[in-house]
Design an enzyme around this catalytic site. Sequence first.
Site, PDB file in Angstrom:
ATOM      1  N   LYS A 172      48.861  33.599  28.464  1.00 59.65           N
ATOM      2  CA  LYS A 172      49.789  34.727  28.254  1.00 59.65           C
ATOM      3  C   LYS A 172      51.190  34.366  28.765  1.00 59.65           C
ATOM      4  CE  LYS A 172      47.340  37.518  30.823  1.00 59.65           C
ATOM      5  NZ  LYS A 172      46.263  36.583  31.251  1.00 59.65           N
ATOM      6  N   ARG A 210      46.220  46.561  32.696  1.00 62.89           N
ATOM      7  CA  ARG A 210      45.009  45.825  33.070  1.00 62.89           C
ATOM      8  C   ARG A 210      43.772  46.708  32.991  1.00 62.89           C
ATOM      9  NH1 ARG A 210      47.191  41.003  34.900  1.00 62.89           N
ATOM     10  NH2 ARG A 210      45.731  39.812  36.130  1.00 62.89           N
ATOM     11  N   ARG A 262      38.075  36.676  39.257  1.00 59.94           N
ATOM     12  CA  ARG A 262      39.102  37.198  38.332  1.00 59.94           C
ATOM     13  C   ARG A 262      38.526  37.354  36.926  1.00 59.94           C
ATOM     14  NH1 ARG A 262      43.538  32.896  39.031  1.00 59.94           N
ATOM     15  NH2 ARG A 262      44.657  34.060  37.445  1.00 59.94           N
TER      16      ARG A 262
HETATM   17  P1  AP5 Z   1      49.158  30.602  31.779  1.00 59.97           P
HETATM   18  O1  AP5 Z   1      50.099  30.750  30.631  1.00 59.97           O
HETATM   19  O2  AP5 Z   1      49.733  30.553  33.151  1.00 59.97           O
HETATM   20  O3  AP5 Z   1      47.994  31.690  31.665  1.00 59.97           O
HETATM   21  P2  AP5 Z   1      48.010  33.270  31.910  1.00 59.97           P
HETATM   22  O4  AP5 Z   1      47.194  33.879  30.803  1.00 59.97           O
HETATM   23  O5  AP5 Z   1      49.395  33.769  32.095  1.00 59.97           O
HETATM   24  O6  AP5 Z   1      47.170  33.312  33.247  1.00 59.97           O
HETATM   25  P3  AP5 Z   1      47.382  34.040  34.651  1.00 59.97           P
HETATM   26  O7  AP5 Z   1      46.365  33.414  35.561  1.00 59.97           O
HETATM   27  O8  AP5 Z   1      48.794  34.013  35.120  1.00 59.97           O
HETATM   28  O9  AP5 Z   1      46.974  35.439  34.300  1.00 59.97           O
HETATM   29  P4  AP5 Z   1      46.326  36.435  35.208  1.00 59.97           P
HETATM   30  O10 AP5 Z   1      46.264  37.507  34.230  1.00 59.97           O
HETATM   31  O11 AP5 Z   1      45.062  36.188  35.900  1.00 59.97           O
HETATM   32  O12 AP5 Z   1      47.306  36.425  36.471  1.00 59.97           O
HETATM   33  P5  AP5 Z   1      48.465  37.400  36.889  1.00 59.97           P
HETATM   34  O13 AP5 Z   1      49.526  36.578  37.470  1.00 59.97           O
HETATM   35  O14 AP5 Z   1      48.783  38.353  35.790  1.00 59.97           O
HETATM   36  O15 AP5 Z   1      48.305  29.280  31.497  1.00 59.97           O
HETATM   37  C1  AP5 Z   1      47.329  28.809  32.421  1.00 59.97           C
HETATM   38  C2  AP5 Z   1      47.379  27.263  32.471  1.00 59.97           C
HETATM   39  O16 AP5 Z   1      46.974  26.754  31.199  1.00 59.97           O
HETATM   40  C3  AP5 Z   1      48.783  26.675  32.738  1.00 59.97           C
HETATM   41  O17 AP5 Z   1      48.664  25.518  33.516  1.00 59.97           O
HETATM   42  C4  AP5 Z   1      49.305  26.342  31.333  1.00 59.97           C
HETATM   43  O18 AP5 Z   1      50.238  25.265  31.366  1.00 59.97           O
HETATM   44  C5  AP5 Z   1      48.014  25.967  30.597  1.00 59.97           C
HETATM   45  N1  AP5 Z   1      48.034  26.345  29.175  1.00 59.97           N
HETATM   46  C6  AP5 Z   1      48.536  27.486  28.608  1.00 59.97           C
HETATM   47  N2  AP5 Z   1      48.343  27.481  27.272  1.00 59.97           N
HETATM   48  C7  AP5 Z   1      47.663  26.325  26.979  1.00 59.97           C
HETATM   49  C8  AP5 Z   1      47.156  25.750  25.762  1.00 59.97           C
HETATM   50  N3  AP5 Z   1      47.293  26.370  24.568  1.00 59.97           N
HETATM   51  N4  AP5 Z   1      46.512  24.566  25.842  1.00 59.97           N
HETATM   52  C9  AP5 Z   1      46.366  23.928  27.033  1.00 59.97           C
HETATM   53  N5  AP5 Z   1      46.830  24.404  28.229  1.00 59.97           N
HETATM   54  C10 AP5 Z   1      47.463  25.603  28.198  1.00 59.97           C
HETATM   55  O19 AP5 Z   1      47.726  38.255  38.024  1.00 59.97           O
HETATM   56  C11 AP5 Z   1      47.389  37.714  39.301  1.00 59.97           C
HETATM   57  C12 AP5 Z   1      46.807  38.825  40.163  1.00 59.97           C
HETATM   58  O20 AP5 Z   1      47.802  39.875  40.382  1.00 59.97           O
HETATM   59  C13 AP5 Z   1      45.601  39.576  39.562  1.00 59.97           C
HETATM   60  O21 AP5 Z   1      44.380  38.900  39.823  1.00 59.97           O
HETATM   61  C14 AP5 Z   1      45.697  40.922  40.283  1.00 59.97           C
HETATM   62  O22 AP5 Z   1      45.211  40.853  41.602  1.00 59.97           O
HETATM   63  C15 AP5 Z   1      47.204  41.162  40.345  1.00 59.97           C
HETATM   64  N6  AP5 Z   1      47.724  41.916  39.179  1.00 59.97           N
HETATM   65  C16 AP5 Z   1      48.581  41.441  38.221  1.00 59.97           C
HETATM   66  N7  AP5 Z   1      48.844  42.401  37.310  1.00 59.97           N
HETATM   67  C17 AP5 Z   1      48.132  43.501  37.690  1.00 59.97           C
HETATM   68  C18 AP5 Z   1      47.978  44.799  37.141  1.00 59.97           C
HETATM   69  N8  AP5 Z   1      48.579  45.161  36.003  1.00 59.97           N
HETATM   70  N9  AP5 Z   1      47.166  45.676  37.797  1.00 59.97           N
HETATM   71  C19 AP5 Z   1      46.546  45.326  38.945  1.00 59.97           C
HETATM   72  N10 AP5 Z   1      46.632  44.104  39.514  1.00 59.97           N
HETATM   73  C20 AP5 Z   1      47.429  43.190  38.894  1.00 59.97           C
END
Ligand code: AP5
Length: 208
Positions: free
Chosen positions: A13, A88, A165
């Site tokens: 994402k 979420r 997660r």
């Molecule tokens: P990346 O693009 O970073 O993936 P992502 O989907 O953004 O993953 P996140 O882990 O950031 O999402 P998340 O939803 O768990 O975390 P968030 O920060 O929102 O890609 C991942 C990796 O793969 C990278 O190394 C990238 O280079 C690689 N990659 C990407 N595309 C690729 C492809 N096509 N091929 C190969 N490699 C690829 O949330 C963290 C924490 O915050 C949550 O656990 C929760 O505690 C809290 N939180 C956040 N939002 C909320 C909310 N709305 N409500 C409550 N708690 C929340």
Amino acid sequence: MRIVLLGAPGAGKGTQAQKLVEDYGVAHISTGDLLRAAVKAQSALGVQAKGYMDAGKLVPDELVIGLVTERLQQDDAQRGFVLDGFPRNTDQADALDVELAKLDMGLDAALLVDVRPEVIVNRLSSRRTCHDCGYTATEGVTACPRCGGKMYQRDDDRPETIARRLETYKNQTAPLIEYYRGHGILKEVDGDRPVGEVYADVTSSLGL
Ligand code: AP5
């Protein structure tokens, strides 16, 4: 462009959001980035959020919804936005609808980046994130390609937290797929392909 990106942790994402922001100049509203900034600044919100994040659980709605509401009112979001990591759960989705109605805005699409769980564990274990701007890349990249900042491994990108997660995603966030299908704005792309190919599908499914 006003869109929500859906998908499991590590689906890509943030990666796709970064590309949309570079190409179309819309605001990138990532609740994960906003929460990590609050943790780094040791604000009251950050102190409350940290325990939930380290445990792979959702931060309580009342903390996150306020953060997004405030961010949606900033100037850059008036040109359009990509919401990454919000909503979420269905309560957050309902709160978003109410807030957007107040701002006289609507969502154009909810875009699901779909990736199998096995792929996700590998991606997250090898992800590195910029300490200064939040840019993400893979293991081996030590300086941020965008700002030159130092890359580090997020605390929640360790195997035991990744599993929690994914469970949280399955139980609380995946129901949003049907929620947005019901609203008639769901689009889906296969995220298990090279980044550029996924992005080509993202732009074509959004009609860009
Ligand atoms: P990346 O693009 O970073 O993936 P992502 O989907 O953004 O993953 P996140 O882990 O950031 O999402 P998340 O939803 O768990 O975390 P968030 O920060 O929102 O890609 C991942 C990796 O793969 C990278 O190394 C990238 O280079 C690689 N990659 C990407 N595309 C690729 C492809 N096509 N091929 C190969 N490699 C690829 O949330 C963290 C924490 O915050 C949550 O656990 C929760 O505690 C809290 N939180 C956040 N939002 C909320 C909310 N709305 N409500 C409550 N708690 C929340």
